[in-house]
Structures are given as structure tokens and as C-alpha cells.
Design an enzyme around this catalytic site. Structure first.
Site, PDB file in Angstrom:
ATOM      1  N   LYS A  85      -0.987 -31.286 -17.811  1.00  0.00           N
ATOM      2  CA  LYS A  85      -0.295 -32.415 -17.192  1.00  0.00           C
ATOM      3  C   LYS A  85      -1.337 -33.421 -16.716  1.00  0.00           C
ATOM      4  CE  LYS A  85       4.034 -33.590 -16.091  1.00  0.00           C
ATOM      5  NZ  LYS A  85       5.120 -33.555 -17.091  1.00  0.00           N
ATOM      6  N   THR A 139       4.964 -28.067 -18.442  1.00  0.00           N
ATOM      7  CA  THR A 139       4.095 -28.997 -17.705  1.00  0.00           C
ATOM      8  C   THR A 139       4.831 -29.600 -16.515  1.00  0.00           C
ATOM      9  OG1 THR A 139       4.664 -30.888 -19.102  1.00  0.00           O
ATOM     10  CG2 THR A 139       2.796 -29.525 -19.798  1.00  0.00           C
TER      11      THR A 139
END
Length: 291
Positions: free
Chosen positions: A10, A70
Site C-alpha cells: 500500500k 492492501t
């Protein structure tokens, strides 16, 4: 046989932590007035990159049974920033990386990086802050499994996007001249440099701030570089960054490596005392120094 190299993660999760632990007790330096930060507002963008062959089936067979979404990583970053008790950016990254490796055994390693969202104090009461673009701190920390625990595999810190201009005290002479040379020699020129400074610790645990006197604060690094820039009469940007490197290694004995990327942003003279923007391409100078 096909070989694979995979990661996922991320990017750029913003966190704004109020009333974090103050950073106090930084070493006294003649070039810097800073001795710490109140951390009343601590803001950063955090990026996580996850390593592990356990995630390969999600690529090769569409099997997501080991994948941590994520979005979940984003939520962990935000929520666990609230449980962080440290006072440095590096300690926040270590705290988040430790949570990831402890909570998800399928992750083999994580690279956690942070970019300061800079707010400077803007009022006498301490509650007002001004958003400041420009130079800022960054850190990048790789955590791996070590026995039953987690260990720091690598840590790199930096002060990025410094922009310094001085009107006098810089020369550039005696360089190669040939048919391609149009640049005049200048024995005293105004010099504008863009500068990124990065460093590594001999012991990366010093970056976690348990002993603030051993912590290398990015603001103090900026102040030392600015002082050298003002004091030192350089013959080139190469000459300048080498002098900065010597000073930083002297001021911070915990640092094992310091590196620079300098950009020559010097303006072109037009008439005496007046300068204008130069051709858009600029010179780049790099230097790495190790003990």
C-alpha cells in the site's frame, strides 16, 4: 523454468497523530538550535511493501487465501499509529512493520517507508501549525524475521528537497574547456542548490530514539548542511557536498554512511545584479562517504 520476484503493498497512507511522545534531549550542535520536537502534530505518508513467496499462488493460480488485502494494511497503518509510543519517524515505521510481521506469519519481510508531512509551529500557544512544502524527512526500514522475533535488516534516513541559495562565496573555475564550452568561469557566483542528504546508522536501533542523544535528527542534518553552505567557500558543488559529508560524519558518530544528490539550480546573470531562470536541464552531483 520460470523464476518469479513478487511484492505488493500500500502506497502513501496519510496519518496525522496528535499528541505523540515529544522528542527531547537531542545532542547540542553549534549549527542548530533544535534540541527536540514537541510532536503535538506528527504527520506522515506511510508506504508498505510486502515480501514473501507465500503470495505467489495469487499470481499463478488466482488463490488469494494467503493474501492480506492492501485495504487491511491501510487500516492497520492508521489504527496502529494510534498505539505508537515512540517519538521518531523511524520508530513509527518499526512499530508498524513489527505489527505486520507479528500478525501475518505468511509475510517474510516488509519494507516500510515514511515521508514527513511537514507542519511547523505557527503560533505562541502551540496549537497552530503551518503546512510547509519543501524539505522534509523520510525514512525507509526493512524488517525481516529473526528466530522468533523481528529484526531491522536495513534502514536509510534522509532529508529531501532542500533548496539553498547564497549570493556570494562560491566559485567554478579551471574546468575542461574545449569547442563545446560556452560556460564562463566564475570566481564568485551566486549558487542555488537542490539537495537530498541520506544516511545510515552503524546500529540502526539508534534511530528508534530510545536514547535521543544518539538519534540523528533530520532537522539538525538540514541545519548542519545549511551552516556549511554558508561558511564554506567552495570551488564546485562536488567540493561543497564533500565538506558537508565531513562535517556530518564528525557531528554524528553514529552514522556509518552519508550520501548526497545535489542539483545545480544556479540562475544565469543577465545584467549586473540581475539573474534569470537558466536552461531547464540542470547538473546533478552525487557522493557517498563511508567510515
Amino acid at each position: 523454468m520460470t523464476e518469479y520476484a513478487i511484492t505488493y503493498g500500500k502506497t502513501g497512507v496519510p496519518v496525522y497523530r496528535h499528541e505523540a511522545t515529544p522528542l527531547a534531549g537531542l545532542r547540542a550542535l553549534p549549527e542548530s538550535e533544535s534540541r527536540g520536537r514537541p510532536n503535538a502534530l506528527f504527520a506522515a505518508r506511510v508506504t508498505v511493501e510486502v515480501f514473501g513467496d507465500n503470495f505467489l499462488p495469487s499470481y499463478t493460480a488466482g488463490d488469494n487465501s494467503m493474501v492480506v488485502a492492501t485495504d487491511s494494511i491501510k487500516n492497520l497503518i492508521i489504527r496502529e499509529t494510534g498505539s505508537w509510543t515512540g517519538a521518531t519517524l523511524e520508530s513509527l515505521l518499526e512499530h508498524l512493520g513489527d505489527h505486520l510481521l507479528t500478525g501475518y506469519p505468511q509475510m517474510e519481510a516488509v519494507l516500510v517507508s515514511g515521508r514527513e508531512i511537514r507542519f511547523d509551529p505557527a503560533g505562541p500557544e502551540g496549537s497552530l501549525h503551518a503546512r510547509v512544502e519543501g524539505d522534509h524527512a523520510t525514512a525507509e526500514l526493512r524488517l525481516v524475521r529473526a528466530g522468533d522475533g523481528v529484526a531491522i535488516d536495513d534502514l536509510r534516513c534522509a532529508r529531501m528537497d532542500m533548496s539553498l541559495l547564497k549570493r556570494t562565496g562560491s566559485a567554478f573555475t579551471a574546468f575542461v574547456r574545449d569547442d563545446y564550452t560556452t560556460l564562463p568561469e566564475r570566481r564568485d557566483r551566486p549558487l542555488w542548490v537542490g539537495l537530498d542528504v541520506a544516511w545510515r546508522y552503524a546500529d540502526p536501533r539508534d534511530a528508534l530514539g530510545a536514547d535521543p542523544s544518539r538519534y540523528v535528527d533530520a532537522g539538525q542534518v538540514r541545519d548542519v548542511c545549511a551552516a556549511v553552505f554558508e561558511e564554506f567557500v567552495s570551488e564546485s558543488i562536488q567540493h561543497l557536498v564533500h565538506e558537508m559529508g565531513l562535517r556530518l560524519l564528525r557531528r554524528f558518530p553514529e552514522v556509518s554512511e552519508v550520501s548526497f544528490e545535489g542539483r545545480n539550480l544556479t540562475r544565469d546573470p543577465v545584467v549586473p545584479g540581475v539573474y534569470t531562470d537558466p536552461f531547464p536541464a540542470h547538473g546533478t552531483i552525487t557522493l557517498t562517504m563511508r567510515r
